[in-house]
Motif scaffolding. Structure first.
Motif, PDB file in Angstrom:
ATOM      1  N   ARG A  64      -6.087 -69.083  66.207  1.00 62.69           N
ATOM      2  CA  ARG A  64      -4.735 -68.889  65.680  1.00 62.69           C
ATOM      3  C   ARG A  64      -3.867 -70.045  66.125  1.00 62.69           C
ATOM      4  O   ARG A  64      -3.807 -70.392  67.305  1.00 62.69           O
ATOM      5  N   LYS A  65      -3.188 -70.639  65.153  1.00 66.07           N
ATOM      6  CA  LYS A  65      -2.239 -71.700  65.461  1.00 66.07           C
ATOM      7  C   LYS A  65      -1.006 -71.101  66.116  1.00 66.07           C
ATOM      8  O   LYS A  65      -0.574 -69.999  65.765  1.00 66.07           O
ATOM      9  N   GLY A  67       2.515 -71.548  65.984  1.00 67.94           N
ATOM     10  CA  GLY A  67       3.521 -72.230  65.176  1.00 67.94           C
ATOM     11  C   GLY A  67       4.888 -72.224  65.819  1.00 67.94           C
ATOM     12  O   GLY A  67       5.277 -71.270  66.499  1.00 67.94           O
ATOM     13  N   HIS A  71       9.518 -73.612  62.347  1.00 66.82           N
ATOM     14  CA  HIS A  71       8.628 -74.189  61.327  1.00 66.82           C
ATOM     15  C   HIS A  71       7.202 -73.763  61.646  1.00 66.82           C
ATOM     16  O   HIS A  71       6.501 -74.429  62.398  1.00 66.82           O
ATOM     17  N   GLU A  72       6.773 -72.648  61.067  1.00 67.13           N
ATOM     18  CA  GLU A  72       5.492 -72.030  61.424  1.00 67.13           C
ATOM     19  C   GLU A  72       4.300 -72.955  61.206  1.00 67.13           C
ATOM     20  O   GLU A  72       3.269 -72.820  61.861  1.00 67.13           O
ATOM     21  N   GLU A  73       4.418 -73.896  60.257  1.00 65.38           N
ATOM     22  CA  GLU A  73       3.286 -74.786  59.972  1.00 65.38           C
ATOM     23  C   GLU A  73       3.134 -75.881  61.030  1.00 65.38           C
ATOM     24  O   GLU A  73       2.094 -76.535  61.091  1.00 65.38           O
ATOM     25  N   TYR A  74       4.164 -76.064  61.855  1.00 65.17           N
ATOM     26  CA  TYR A  74       4.111 -77.101  62.895  1.00 65.17           C
ATOM     27  C   TYR A  74       3.437 -76.507  64.128  1.00 65.17           C
ATOM     28  O   TYR A  74       3.926 -75.559  64.729  1.00 65.17           O
ATOM     29  N   ALA A  75       2.300 -77.065  64.508  1.00 63.90           N
ATOM     30  CA  ALA A  75       1.499 -76.490  65.590  1.00 63.90           C
ATOM     31  C   ALA A  75       1.988 -76.934  66.965  1.00 63.90           C
ATOM     32  O   ALA A  75       2.039 -78.129  67.265  1.00 63.90           O
ATOM     33  N   GLU A 109       0.334 -64.019  68.431  1.00 62.63           N
ATOM     34  CA  GLU A 109      -0.858 -64.561  67.779  1.00 62.63           C
ATOM     35  C   GLU A 109      -2.141 -63.971  68.356  1.00 62.63           C
ATOM     36  O   GLU A 109      -3.145 -63.852  67.652  1.00 62.63           O
ATOM     37  N   SER A 146      -6.050 -76.217  66.004  1.00 62.85           N
ATOM     38  CA  SER A 146      -6.905 -75.044  65.849  1.00 62.85           C
ATOM     39  C   SER A 146      -8.375 -75.400  66.038  1.00 62.85           C
ATOM     40  O   SER A 146      -9.126 -74.684  66.710  1.00 62.85           O
ATOM     41  N   SER A 195       0.327 -82.503  54.417  1.00 67.02           N
ATOM     42  CA  SER A 195      -0.208 -81.148  54.391  1.00 67.02           C
ATOM     43  C   SER A 195      -1.614 -81.180  53.809  1.00 67.02           C
ATOM     44  O   SER A 195      -1.944 -82.048  53.004  1.00 67.02           O
TER      45      SER A 195
END
Length: 225
Positions: A64-65, A67, A71-75, A109, A146, A195
């Motif tokens: 699980r990343k 986030g 900004h959930e897509e930014y790890a 997560e 990940s 992306s």
């Protein structure tokens, strides 16, 4: 930077992406010591095509990343089965993430990771990866957090080799992983990757039901072999 039409066609969807990775992995075909582990959810359709073509086992590596709240897509990092936690300290500083906020993200997560473990593996015994050749598969790597967590989780079990196979990865992420594994298979390594989805014509979300269906089909095939 936009992918050329030829590259877009290479990654028409996750099924096509998986098939594109089969040829570079043919040395691992028909081997009892090889297992392909897909990273849910999007990595499982890619992994399914590889395992099916190579006629080897398929399973999942739960990651699980972590986030960023804004900004959930930014790890900020990632967690994986077995208590693996990788955190990008620079990302924490840049995003002003304190320990309490990080702990809350990890807790959330972890709950989702455990939920998926229960749903996907349906009571199957824990993976035994000792002395196995493990091929870790995802649909692409942006930060690579990940996949790095997955590599660390697998390494704890003392496998014979760890191979990472992905259709596309940011160049920096690919190079960071290359030194951590036996082999990295990745046809596309753009220097700038905004992306993963930009490299696919169809990057629609993979559902839990799709993951479960593909795993069940693979396990039924293995049982019949």
């Amino acid at each position: 930077m936009n992918p050329s039409p030829s590259l877009e066609m290479t990654l028409r969807d996750r099924t096509a992406a998986g098939k594109s990775l089969v040829e570079p992995l043919l040395n691992y075909a028909h081997r009892d010591d090889v297992i392909v582990l897909g990273l849910p959810r999007g990595g499982v359709p890619v992994a399914y095509e590889i395992a099916t073509a190579l006629e080897v086992r398929l399973d999942v590596m739960l990651v699980r990343k972590l986030g960023a709240p804004s900004h959930e897509e930014y790890a900020l990092g990632a967690i994986a089965s077995g208590g693996i936690e990788i955190v990008n300290e620079q990302a924490l500083r840049v995003n002003h993430i304190d320990q309490a906020t990080l702990d809350a993200i990890v807790e959330r997560e972890t709950r989702e990771l455990l939920r998926r473990e229960t749903a996907y593996r349906a009571g199957r015994p824990p993976l035994n990866l000792k002395d196995q050749v493990v091929i870790l598969v995802d649909d692409g790597l942006a930060t690579g957090a990940s996949m790095m967590a997955a590599v660390h989780a697998v390494r704890r079990q003392d496998p014979a080799h760890i191979v990472v196979a992905v259709p596309v990865a940011a160049l920096e992420s690919a190079e960071a992983l290359r030194s951590e594994v036996t082999e990295l298979v990745c046809p596309l390594t753009p220097e700038w990757l905004m992306s993963i989805g930009q490299w696919y014509l169809d990057f629609s979300q993979t559902s839990d039901n799709e993951v479960i269906d593909l795993l069940q089909r693979a396990w039924q095939r293995e049982s019949a072999a």
